[in-house]
Design an enzyme around this catalytic site. Structure first.
Site, mmCIF file in Angstrom:
data_model
loop_
_atom_site.group_PDB
_atom_site.id
_atom_site.type_symbol
_atom_site.label_atom_id
_atom_site.label_comp_id
_atom_site.label_asym_id
_atom_site.label_seq_id
_atom_site.Cartn_x
_atom_site.Cartn_y
_atom_site.Cartn_z
ATOM 1 N N GLY A 101 2.807 5.374 12.772
ATOM 2 C CA GLY A 101 3.629 4.268 13.278
ATOM 3 C C GLY A 101 3.043 3.678 14.558
ATOM 4 O O GLY A 101 3.029 2.452 14.745
ATOM 5 N N GLU A 142 8.930 17.660 14.015
ATOM 6 C CA GLU A 142 9.364 17.478 12.630
ATOM 7 C C GLU A 142 8.522 18.348 11.693
ATOM 8 O O GLU A 142 7.303 18.224 11.666
ATOM 9 C CB GLU A 142 9.226 16.008 12.225
ATOM 10 N N LYS A 187 0.849 -1.201 0.000
ATOM 11 C CA LYS A 187 0.000 0.000 0.000
ATOM 12 C C LYS A 187 0.882 1.247 0.000
ATOM 13 O O LYS A 187 1.429 1.649 1.026
ATOM 14 C CB LYS A 187 -0.922 0.025 1.224
ATOM 15 N N GLY A 216 6.864 6.094 7.718
ATOM 16 C CA GLY A 216 5.957 7.237 7.708
ATOM 17 C C GLY A 216 6.078 8.003 9.004
ATOM 18 O O GLY A 216 7.134 7.983 9.654
ATOM 19 N N SER A 217 5.003 8.650 9.388
ATOM 20 C CA SER A 217 5.044 9.519 10.570
ATOM 21 C C SER A 217 4.945 8.709 11.863
ATOM 22 O O SER A 217 4.477 7.565 11.865
ATOM 23 C CB SER A 217 3.899 10.525 10.500
ATOM 24 N N GLU A 237 9.855 2.758 10.532
ATOM 25 C CA GLU A 237 10.836 3.817 10.286
ATOM 26 C C GLU A 237 10.066 5.121 10.255
ATOM 27 O O GLU A 237 9.164 5.291 9.429
ATOM 28 C CB GLU A 237 11.558 3.593 8.943
ATOM 29 N N GLN A 264 1.034 20.056 2.910
ATOM 30 C CA GLN A 264 2.408 20.085 3.429
ATOM 31 C C GLN A 264 2.967 21.509 3.352
ATOM 32 O O GLN A 264 3.644 21.966 4.279
ATOM 33 C CB GLN A 264 3.287 19.115 2.640
ATOM 34 N N CYS A 267 13.458 12.196 5.862
ATOM 35 C CA CYS A 267 13.461 11.873 7.297
ATOM 36 C C CYS A 267 14.845 12.134 7.891
ATOM 37 O O CYS A 267 14.979 12.345 9.087
ATOM 38 C CB CYS A 267 13.056 10.424 7.487
#
Ligand code: NAD
Length: 479
Positions: A231, A381, A173, A226-227, A248, A329, A282
């Site tokens: 996560g 972040e 996905k 992802g974020s 990650e 974003q 990242c």
């Protein structure tokens, strides 16, 4: 509607009921294509197909899997210009970055083709007389792969290639913003000979398609990038099913610059690490931790370099910084610039939305000075072209500030002192440490991952990928 690129389920391309438009962030009038959105029934069918394929795939033989990986690598390398162009058109990184990422994906597939032929176990004597012990690695089962938008070719490659190498069927996905690259990779693998059910593509929203994957007990392992917020969901759902998972997530990566650094190297590392790929990495250097003696020279040099950066259409060969990926974003990046200002930081360069010939999400890279490590711009972040300078007295304070974060992905230092470089490598709380190099930019044959809140579970890439993608079996035989 125009041609819809379908999902791949059980070896069949399936258009489904809905599709979404893929928009170019450099030019919002440019519709790249329409991509089918999977339903929860489609996800169910994809997982069922992957489960049904698992037994035979586990016994497929290493030559078969090697050849598929090698064929995919060759095609990706041969088509690096057109896949790289698609990547730049849909994600917004420059064409050079898009082609570079595509080459990286080809190298990853090639690396895991080789790993397929190097699968090994161990045979040992038992502590009991007349008994042999064998240790082997077996496939983990159906692997669910959930990826972000910022490396739409390389991250899928570094998750899918080891899954194939170690004989796991895949349900993939990708992020909603980058269906084109995902489709291209899956199409290549399908044509390279992946048996029906062993590679499935389900495009669509994370809350529907991703969640359906997480809720299905037949998915035996989930690898996610992802974020942190998502996560956490992956972790909770996976614990409920007692399945393996690998996360990650984000970073707030420091680049320490000491008085004895080579100024040109330090400025290059900072500008490259903070702003290239539009800061949407990242591993981006979002905190520049600089000692007093070099602080003003470093800031002046960074500011003049930032002002020279050419922000524009990702496909224009003069562009150094492409657009932000989408309106949401971009608004987040601009909001953080405002937050930084309100917190009392000095905006020394950039930070504004830019108008260009075509309507896109352009932003001038922003550099803050006079910041403290506890400001929101230094703890959260941003994931855009925004970086801050934190002034410190000496190396000891720099190391403390570098480590004073909940994240721990990549940590860098610019210095000519062997003593400080060595101490930093030993004491930086991060999964990856860089000396006189940008915090972003890694090799593909060695482990990738972070410490603290940036990562969870086994490392990705290189030989370390086997930890996630296999289960270890210990067999005893009395002869
Ligand atoms: P995101 O968390 O919003 O989305 C990542 C993926 O998760 C997408 O495919 C999304 O559709 C899916 N998802 C969302 N909700 C879900 C749910 N409920 N169930 C299952 N799946 C769901 O992240 P993003 O905005 O795509 O990417 C940016 C983030 O990724 C940043 O935090 C960045 O630092 C991180 N990132 C980390 C690394 C790394 O290796 N550490 C690499 C690249 C990006």
């Amino acid at each position: 509607m125009a041609d819809v690129k379908p999902n791949l389920i059980g070896g069949q391309w399936q258009a489904g009921e809905h599709a979404s438009a893929n928009i170019n962030p450099s030019d919002t009038d440019d519709v790249i294509g329409h991509y089918a959105t999977a339903t929860t029934d489609d996800v169910e069918a994809a997982i069922a197909a992957a489960s049904a394929a698992a037994h035979d795939w586990a016994r497929s033989g290493i030559q078969v899997r090697h050849d598929i990986l090698r064929t995919a690598s060759d095609e990706i390398m041969a088509r690096r210009e057109d896949i790289g162009r698609l990547l730049s058109r849909e994600e917004g990184k420059t064409l050079a970055e898009g082609i570079g990422e595509t080459v990286r994906a080809a190298q990853i597939f090639n690396f895991f083709a080789g790993e397929t032929l190097r699968l090994a176990g161990e045979k040992l004597p038992s502590v009991r007389a007349g008994v042999d012990v064998e240790i082997t690695r077996e496939p983990v089962g159906v692997v669910g792969i959930i990826t972000p938008w910022n490396f739409p070719v390389a991250i899928p490659a570094w998750k899918i290639a080891p899954a194939i190498c170690y004989a796991n069927p895949v349900v993939f996905k990708p992020a909603e913003l980058v269906p084109g690259c995902a489709w291209a990779i899956v199409d290549i693998l399908h044509r390279a000979g992946m048996p029906a059910g062993t590679i499935n593509l389900v495009n669509g929203p994370g809350s529907v398609v991703g969640q359906a994957m997480l809720d299905d007990a037949r998915v035996k392992a989930v690898t996610f990038t992802g974020s942190q917020a998502t996560g956490e969901r992956v972790a909770q759902a996976s614990v409920r099913h007692m399945r393996k998972f690998q996360l990650e997530m984000g970073g707030k990566n420091p680049l320490v610059v000491l008085d004895d650094a080579d100024l040109d190297v330090a400025v290059d590392c900072a500008v490259q690490g903070a702003f290239f790929s539009t800061g949407q990495r990242c591993t981006a250097s979002s905190r520049l931790v600089v000692t007093e003696g070099i602080h003003s020279r470093f800031v002046e040099a960074c500011v003049s370099k930032i002002r020279e950066l050419n922000v524009g259409d990702a496909l224009d060969s003069r562009t150094q910084i492409g657009p932000v990926v989408d309106e949401v974003q971009l608004q987040q990046d601009l909001d953080y610039v405002e937050i930084g200002r309100r917190e009392g930081a000095t905006l020394r360069a950039g930070g504004e939305r830019l108008a260009r010939e075509k309507n896109g999400y352009y932003m001038q890279p922003a550099l803050f000075t006079d910041t403290h490590n506890d400001m929101r711009i230094n703890t959260e972040e941003v994931f855009g072209p925004v970086a801050s300078v934190i002034r410190v007295r000496d190396y000891e304070e720099a190391l403390h500030v570098a480590n004073d974060t909940t994240f721990g992905l990549s940590s860098g230092i610019c210095t000519q002192s062997l003593k400080h470089a060595t101490h930093f490598k030993r004491n930086a709380q991060a999964g990856m440490v860089m000396v006189n190099l940008p915090t972003a930019g890694v090799d593909y044959h060695v482990p990738f991952g972070g410490a603290k809140g940036s990562s969870y579970g086994p490392r990705e890439q290189g030989r370390y990928a086997a930890e996630f993608h296999t289960t270890v079996k210990t067999a005893y035989t009395s002869a």
